[in-house]
Design an enzyme around this catalytic site. Structure first.
Site, PDB file in Angstrom:
ATOM      1  N   ASP A 259       0.832  -1.204   0.000  1.00 51.30           N
ATOM      2  CA  ASP A 259       0.000   0.000   0.000  1.00 51.30           C
ATOM      3  C   ASP A 259       0.874   1.264   0.000  1.00 51.30           C
ATOM      4  O   ASP A 259       2.010   1.238   0.475  1.00 51.30           O
ATOM      5  CB  ASP A 259      -0.905  -0.028   1.246  1.00 51.30           C
TER       6      ASP A 259
ATOM      7  N   ASN B 196     -10.623  -3.727  -6.004  1.00 54.80           N
ATOM      8  CA  ASN B 196      -9.910  -2.721  -6.803  1.00 54.80           C
ATOM      9  C   ASN B 196     -10.597  -2.410  -8.135  1.00 54.80           C
ATOM     10  O   ASN B 196     -10.277  -1.407  -8.784  1.00 54.80           O
ATOM     11  CB  ASN B 196      -8.451  -3.141  -7.053  1.00 54.80           C
TER      12      ASN B 196
END
Ligand code: FPP
Length: 254
Positions: free
Chosen positions: A21, A69
């Site tokens: 991330d 996503n």
């Protein structure tokens, strides 16, 4: 802080899972596009595989694209898929040289054809390699993985009577056997970069007993020292799996 290279090999986590991330925030801080952040993130991935292998890790799984996503802007999704499809063929010779095998987790049938083709070639070209497994998690979701295992279990019987009997005796071990993870060790250490402290649907089953490690470093800036620190922290922990510390240390009855 001892370095991971100094640690006895049996202490090193076999399977390290990483939530990579912070690509977007890293890029923004540099005045770059989000896609440039992902590009730098993909380059970092290559280094991390080498560092992990040198530390004695046998499998690294990487959360490259989650089932959630797909909610990102279309341009970013296409950019990520294109990045993967262009980088993978360039990575294969290196993976072969480093004896690394590529595996895939997740429903890749939903990926664009050019990404599927690049993945298939990379998996095929590295299938006999043995030094480290690189498990790309794509269109992967931990909840979906468990649901799919339940469906697979349900559909694996010839008749309702057998199914009802198996269902009445269903154990976690039985359901796990339907997850298609025979080649994959349970996650020992789950690292999340980028400062957030959540699992975001990654390896939910294994998260039951994986050791969690969170760092503020954004993924493109992750260093070998960061990885060594995470491994050393893991080695210093006592994994009890529900037992007492005395049992684990062998000073109490089993
Ligand atoms: C999270 O950062 C990152 C991702 C959703 C994608 C990770 C993908 C790569 C590192 C590239 C993979 C490439 C190959 C070759 C497999 P974010 O975008 O959520 O960052 P932010 O929280 O700072 O916005």
């Amino acid at each position: 802080m001892s370095s991971a290279e100094d640690l006895p090999l049996q202490c090193v986590p076999q399977h390290v899972a990483i939530i990579m991330d912070g690509n977007g925030r890293w890029a923004k801080a540099q005045g770059l596009s989000r896609l440039e952040g992902h590009k730098q993130g993909a380059k970092r991935l290559r280094d991390v595989i080498r560092w992990a292998r040198d530390a004695g890790v046998k499998q690294v799984s990487l959360y490259a694209f989650s089932t959630e996503n797909w909610k990102r802007p279309k341009l970013e999704i296409t950019g990520l898929m294109t990045l993967m499809a262009t980088m993978l063929p360039l990575e294969v010779p290196r993976m072969i040289k480093e004896n690394a095998r590529m595996l895939v987790l997740g429903d890749v049938s939903k990926l664009p054809w050019f990404a599927r083709r690049a993945l298939k070639k990379a998996v095929e070209a590295t299938k006999d390699n043995t030094s480290i497994d690189v498990i790309l998690c794509l269109n992967y979701g931990g909840q979906q993985e468990i649901v799919e295992a339940a469906k697979h279990f349900f559909e694996s019987f010839d008749n309702d009577k057998e199914r009802a009997l198996a269902f009445a005796n269903l154990t976690p071990e039985t359901l796990y056997a339907h997850m298609g993870r025979e080649a994959i060790f349970p996650v020992d250490l789950l690292i999340r970069t980028g400062g957030e402290k959540r699992i975001s649907n990654f390896h939910l089953w294994d998260a039951a007993y994986a050791e969690l490690y969170f760092t503020d470093t954004n993924w493109p800036a992750y260093t070998e020292e960061d990885l060594q620190e995470a491994i050393a922290d893991y080695v210093g922990r006592e994994r009890r799996f529900g037992k007492t510390s005395e049992q684990i240390q062998g000073v109490a009855d089993e």
